[in-house]
Design an enzyme around this catalytic site. Structure first.
Site, PDB file in Angstrom:
ATOM      1  N   HIS B  44       0.817  -1.207   0.000  1.00 23.04           N
ATOM      2  CA  HIS B  44       0.000   0.000   0.000  1.00 23.04           C
ATOM      3  C   HIS B  44       0.855   1.264   0.000  1.00 23.04           C
ATOM      4  CE1 HIS B  44      -4.143   1.372   0.409  1.00 23.04           C
ATOM      5  NE2 HIS B  44      -3.633   2.423   1.014  1.00 23.04           N
ATOM      6  N   HIS B  91     -10.409   0.882  -1.237  1.00 23.32           N
ATOM      7  CA  HIS B  91     -10.608   0.479   0.156  1.00 23.32           C
ATOM      8  C   HIS B  91     -11.320  -0.866   0.152  1.00 23.32           C
ATOM      9  CE1 HIS B  91     -10.366   2.838   4.160  1.00 23.32           C
ATOM     10  NE2 HIS B  91      -9.180   2.614   3.651  1.00 23.32           N
TER      11      HIS B  91
END
Lengths: 233, 736
Positions: B44, B91
């Site tokens: 990420h 997400h």
């Protein structure tokens, strides 16, 4: 004419309202911070839409305790024009300037759609530019716009012509099918008994120019502007 | 003492990566340091599996004011003193675990990315993927995600103007929730996520720091997801009201003297935000961890550094100028606290109660390892590509009934039941509302406008990741062109499976190559992006889903076009082909094959030059005010596209010819580069001159009018039936 536009933390329609009355309709407009205890010189006050303080408790329930609300009460008591839009309507009901409450939409969902509003009373300072029975094409955007009040209040509002706007179809037929949130008697906007404080759930500032889908919202603002001009000595 | 496997697993570092850390530091890392590495070397934050590939994407353009990579997003000049930045962020895993808060905080996170650039957020879009909506679990996820987006976006006063939603069982256990935000920068007033001078103060503003979201980046985002079903505590809880006041306060703060930098606190919290600022500034950083205001007592420095509590931002402020910053944040009832300062040197030094507890070279933390891929084309893919599409039998229903069935399918039916839950009017710029191919927004104070869209067909990317991703770029641009907007920039949200497998490595490599090829052909840069890997469902990797966000410019926003047919007698013209109907090859990866035959097979195709010329011709005709309506032909093929234009326009249409023997392929084939326009008869010659000048095929296929939709003499449907199928299909498919 000079408009004051109240800004609470969480208000989001103040710039849209400013744009409509100032950039589109050429009137003076200023923001009023919620923490101000004294109001400047304004000819009308607008409480715009948004989620004041996040509205986590109940829409408008915290905003009514803001310092500015006392000054606003005095302004209204003297007959000054006050328009509450969406969250502003909720704040006016919470603070007792208007009767009734705005509950969660009956289908429990947030709803953003264009509505057609039948003008039931065109003798108010907010609707004087409308023709009798005219429908105004104005969007709404809320999760808690289901207007309710006890029976005697509704009877009084109906009897006094205080119900100014109702959800209708584009031909002005007020039907249960067209009711977008469960409001009693399809109520979309009301005035107080004196006629100087109005609350409405749909957003006239979001219908201020043809480019963004229509300009019927200007009927509300231009009524305020012309009523003010007519009231000058 | 060697670190335990359990500790490494918790922060998702491999044993090899641990050895690399020891090697770089010349010593064993402290436990706190190891946490920092785990966060910053996560996929990420560190992009270790995608960095090398992303570097190959086109990133230059005359319109670029800030290059991608220099800041959190590239900035594109629109003229008239206006510029925009935009970005997509995923997400996915938080939304799978806790759909409402996962989606809400996804929206919150991307908004912070954008206003951190000094931009006023003016639009949100959402690109969502779920399993088929025929079961309770998917409906729970769907309703939770929609509710979270609605709750956060509506409260914060940013219009939600578009996006897509697509159902396929490949996403059943692992939905995709990608949010895009567009921000407007006036008069070049952009912010930088860096300090100016050593000594500049680091301020933390906004929410207090709690224990929420610890290991969000390294845990949820960076591992095989099904190991993580119990990680609900790693999902943060959003507070849109706080973010709303944070936007206003931060944008006001940028006008104060001495405010030199602004950075959002997202994945990996203060760790990632502060250390990346130090790296970008080329300075060291002293962090006073005990100064961070906390929500809970007894939090360790490790927990404070790795918390992903939402609605926090970092400011770099010239020392001595912080007083006015404190006053401003006080006006908005927000906390602002000095938590350290930038300094000469190379290290990030963390202090707790006056004692230095770690000192680590910034570069060792931020320069995550880079993995090269070795993926080769899997044999199963060649087999799927070579499938004989004509072996799929023609359905027994009539063409008319099948069209109604297609229109009511979850992937085609109108999305109005969803987007009416989002405020798409606030800020009063929405010229074309959600429901068209792209949303169009005006820019106040200018004649110009922008169009925005997202697109990606995972099925087609699965069948050919290179061509499929090029098609995603082509279609994201086509969505803009049919409104009249010229594509100027793209952003990407890469959603892929486990990058440690050869198949996914192949998919990633090919997909980025296709994206590069198409973006270069369109001559537009990719200004920002996000990677979400390890998306798997029941142990199977999801379809590769490189979502493309596109942004286009209209020189005169009044001259835009919409999807619906307009007037009786208008001529319907198909651009990009000389045939009304599609052929059997068009069924590759189509909605029809999947929905009716339960098959995903065939070889998708794209002629990129034809695509670019077709879009150019369409835009030219729109700017010349020769076109009454324009609609992209995509999912469901030509029959569905025409039906949509009738229902949206509330007027019927007659198509001259019938679809022939292989009517299923003819009507529902999805061959690319086709646009349906309607034209006043007197403008037809001018439109044909434009198609000839752009060297593209086109064909007059019918005319607008009446209250039926007909194809030749044999197929005719009352418009009310078409309307009912398309408008109510979604609600019917998602409820009992």
């Amino acid at each position: 004419m000079k408009f004051g536009i109240v800004v609470f933390p969480g208000t989001w329609s103040e710039k849209d309202t400013h744009h409509a009355v100032n950039a589109v309709l050429g009137q003076d407009a200023e923001y009023i911070w919620h923490g101000d205890e004294a109001l400047g010189q304004y000819d009308a006050i607008i409480i715009p839409g948004g989620f004041s303080y996040g509205d986590y408790l109940r829409s408008g329930a915290i905003a009514r305790f803001s310092p500015v609300m006392e000054a606003l009460q005095q302004f209204a008591d003297k007959g000054g024009p006050v328009l509450g839009i969406c969250n502003g309507f909720q704040v006016l009901c919470e603070s007792g300037l208007l009767p009734g409450v705005l509950m969660r939409n009956d289908h429990l969902e947030f709803r953003c759609i264009w509505t057609d509003l039948k003008v039931e009373n065109n003798s108010t300072m907010f609707t004087s530019n409308a023709t009798a029975g005219q429908t105004l094409h104005i969007p709404m955007s809320h999760g808690e716009g289901n207007y309710q009040a006890d029976e005697s209040t509704i009877d009084r509002l109906e009897g006094n012509g205080q119900i100014v706007l109702r959800y209708a179809d584009s031909s002005g037929n007020v039907t249960a099918d067209i009711n977008p949130n469960g409001s009693i008697n399809n109520i979309a906007g009301i005035v107080n008994e004196r006629g100087n404080v109005m609350g409405m759930m749909p957003h006239p500032e979001k219908a201020s120019e043809k480019l963004i889908g229509g300009d019927d919202g200007n009927v509300i603002f231009s009524s305020m502007i012309e009523s003010f001009a007519a009231s000058l000595p | 003492m060697p670190v335990s496997q359990e500790t490494l697993d918790e922060i998702a570092l491999s044993r090899d990566e641990y050895e690399a850390i020891v090697d770089r530091l010349g010593r064993e890392p402290e436990p706190l340091e190891l946490g920092l590495f785990g966060a910053l070397w996560s996929e990420h934050c560190g992009y270790k599996h995608t960095k090398a590939l992303l570097r190959t994407l086109p990133s230059s353009s005359e319109r670029l004011l800030v290059a991608p990579g220099a800041e959190n997003a590239g900035v594109v000049d629109l003229g008239d003193g206006l510029s925009v930045c935009f970005k997509i962020e995923s997400h996915n895993h938080p939304s799978a675990v806790e759909p409402f808060e996962g989606a809400a905080t996804g929206v919150g996170g991307i908004i912070r990315d954008i206003f951190a650039m000094g931009a006023r957020p003016i639009a949100l879009l959402n690109s969502l993927r779920f399993g088929q909506p025929d079961n309770a679990r998917t409906r729970y996820l769907l309703n939770g995600v929609i509710g979270g987006i609605s709750s956060y976006g509506n409260c914060i006063g940013i219009p939600d103007v578009g996006g897509e939603i697509f159902f396929s069982d490949t996403y059943k256990g692992n939905p995709l929730v990608n949010a895009m935000c567009v921000g407007l920068i006036e008069n070049g007033k952009m912010a930088s996520a860096s300090a100016k001078e050593p000594g500049d103060l680091l301020l933390l503003v906004g929410a207090d720091t709690g224990r929420d979201g610890i290991h969000g980046a390294s845990g949820l985002a960076s591992r095989a997801f099904e190991e993580q079903a119990e990680m609900r505590s790693a999902v943060q809880v959003g507070n849109p009201f706080l973010e709303k006041v944070l936007i206003e306060a931060c944008l006001e703060a940028l006008d104060l003297p001495g405010v030199v930098g602004l950075q959002d606190c997202g994945a990996a919290g203060i760790t990632s935000a502060a250390i990346e600022m130090a790296e970008r500034s080329g300075m060291g950083l002293k962090l006073l961890i005990d100064e961070v205001p906390r929500r809970e007592e007894g939090m360790t420095p490790y927990e404070v550094m790795l918390s992903e509590s939402q609605e926090r931002m970092l400011l770099a402020v010239t020392p001595g100028q912080e007083g006015s910053v404190f006053d401003l944040f006080k006006k908005w009832d927000l906390d602002a606290t000095v938590i350290g300062n930038f300094e000469l040197g190379d290290n990030v030094r963390i202090y707790d109660e006056g004692m230095e507890i770690t000192s680590t070279p910034v570069i060792t933390l931020t320069d995550a390892p880079e993995y090269k891929f070795t993926g080769v084309k899997p044999a199963w893919l060649t087999k799927l590509q070579n499938a004989d599409l004509s072996a799929n039998h023609i359905p027994s229903e009539s063409p008319a009934d099948l069209l109604l069935k297609m229109l009511a399918s979850p992937n085609i039916a109108s999305r109005f039941p969803i987007y009416r839950q989002y405020d798409y009017h606030v800020q009063t710029n929405t010229v074309v509302e959600p429901g068209g191919d792209a949303a169009v927004l005006r820019l106040k104070g200018s004649k110009r406008g922008i169009a925005v869209s997202t697109d990606c067909n995972g099925r087609i990317c699965y069948l050919d990741p290179e061509i499929g991703t090029a098609i995603a770029v082509a279609e994201a641009c086509r969505n803009l062109s049919v409104t009249g907007a010229t594509p100027v920039a793209l952003t990407d949200g890469l959603n892929f499976g486990n990058p440690e497998t050869p198949d996914v490595q192949f998919q990633l490599t090919e997909s980025i190559a296709g994206m590069s090829r198409a973006a270069e052909a369109f001559e537009i840069p990719i200004v920002s992006g996000n990677a979400s890997l390890y998306n798997q469902s029941q142990g199977v990797d999801i379809f590769p889903t490189p979502i493309i966000g596109s942004l286009g410019l209209l020189e005169d926003v009044e001259k835009h076009t919409t999807v619906g047919f307009k007037s009786d007698g208008d001529v319907i013209v198909l651009l990009g082909t000389d045939s009304t109907w599609d052929d059997i090859d068009g069924l590759a990866g189509s909605e029809y094959l999947d929905f009716i035959h339960d098959k995903v097979e065939g070889q998708p195709k794209l002629d990129i030059d034809l695509e670019i010329r077709t879009q150019a011709a369409c835009r030219e005709a729109i700017t010349g005010e020769l076109i009454a309506s324009a609609h992209d032909v995509s999912d469901g093929g030509i029959a569905v596209a025409i039906a949509e234009s009738t229902v949206i326009g509330e007027i019927g249409a007659s198509i001259n010819s019938a679809p022939g023997d292989r009517w299923d392929a003819a009507m529902f084939g999805e061959t690319q580069s086709r646009i349906i326009v309607s034209v006043k008869p007197e403008n037809l010659t001018a439109v044909e001159a434009i198609t000839a000048a752009n060297n593209i095929p086109s064909i007059v296929i019918g005319s607008v009018g009446g209250e039926t939709l007909s194809f030749g003499d044999s197929i005719s449907l009352p418009l009310v039936d078409v309307d009912d199928a398309w408008k109510n299909g979604f609600s019917r498919a998602t409820s009992d």
